[in-house]
Scaffold this motif. Sequence first.
Motif, short mmCIF file in Angstrom:
data_model
loop_
_atom_site.label_atom_id
_atom_site.label_comp_id
_atom_site.label_asym_id
_atom_site.label_seq_id
_atom_site.Cartn_x
_atom_site.Cartn_y
_atom_site.Cartn_z
N ALA A 29 0.85 -1.20 0.00
CA ALA A 29 0.00 0.00 0.00
C ALA A 29 0.88 1.25 0.00
O ALA A 29 0.56 2.25 -0.63
CB ALA A 29 -0.93 0.00 1.21
N GLY A 30 2.02 1.18 0.69
CA GLY A 30 2.95 2.30 0.72
C GLY A 30 3.54 2.63 -0.63
O GLY A 30 3.86 3.79 -0.92
N LYS A 31 3.67 1.63 -1.48
CA LYS A 31 4.18 1.86 -2.85
C LYS A 31 3.21 2.77 -3.60
O LYS A 31 3.63 3.64 -4.36
CB LYS A 31 4.35 0.53 -3.58
CG LYS A 31 4.97 0.67 -4.94
CD LYS A 31 5.22 -0.68 -5.59
CE LYS A 31 5.91 -0.50 -6.93
NZ LYS A 31 6.22 -1.80 -7.55
N GLU A 32 1.93 2.59 -3.35
CA GLU A 32 0.92 3.47 -3.97
C GLU A 32 1.00 4.88 -3.39
O GLU A 32 0.91 5.86 -4.12
CB GLU A 32 -0.49 2.89 -3.77
CG GLU A 32 -0.75 1.65 -4.60
CD GLU A 32 -0.64 1.91 -6.09
OE1 GLU A 32 -1.27 2.86 -6.60
OE2 GLU A 32 0.09 1.15 -6.77
N VAL A 33 1.18 4.99 -2.08
CA VAL A 33 1.30 6.29 -1.43
C VAL A 33 2.54 7.01 -1.96
O VAL A 33 2.52 8.23 -2.16
CB VAL A 33 1.38 6.15 0.12
CG1 VAL A 33 1.56 7.50 0.78
CG2 VAL A 33 0.13 5.46 0.66
N PHE A 34 3.61 6.27 -2.22
CA PHE A 34 4.86 6.86 -2.70
C PHE A 34 4.69 7.60 -4.02
O PHE A 34 5.48 8.50 -4.33
CB PHE A 34 5.96 5.79 -2.83
CG PHE A 34 7.29 6.37 -3.22
CD1 PHE A 34 8.07 7.02 -2.28
CD2 PHE A 34 7.75 6.29 -4.52
CE1 PHE A 34 9.29 7.59 -2.63
CE2 PHE A 34 8.96 6.84 -4.89
CZ PHE A 34 9.74 7.49 -3.93
#
Length: 127
Positions: A29-34
């Motif tokens: 999910a953090g990859k999307e936030v990045f």
Amino acid sequence: MSKKLLMGATIVAGLALTAMGAQAGDAAAGKEVFKVCAACHTVEQGKNKVGPSLFGVVGRTAGTIDGFKYSKPMMEKQAAGYAWTEDNLKAYIINPKAVVPGGTMAFAGLKDEAKVADLIAFLASNK
């Protein structure tokens, strides 16, 4: 083991798991936030953009990427030995200007703590 003692142990274990889950983020999910950060940063080692590479940022001393020109306030953080611990990253991602007053980070901050945790998990996976 008594029923009362077993119930108490179950509650304590459940609270511990809840506390751990509240702190742990989801790297996927953090990859999307990045994607919000990707306008200025990359997680590619040795590649800077407008902002420095965030490859290996978790645990790194602030202002230490070779070849990147940091602001004076960020260099003061470096001189003080300020490190990007998960807690320090969290504070910076939420409000960069509060952590490094006068710094050049244009991002206003990410207020959603779940997204912040996910982003930090993603950054921690890039080392």
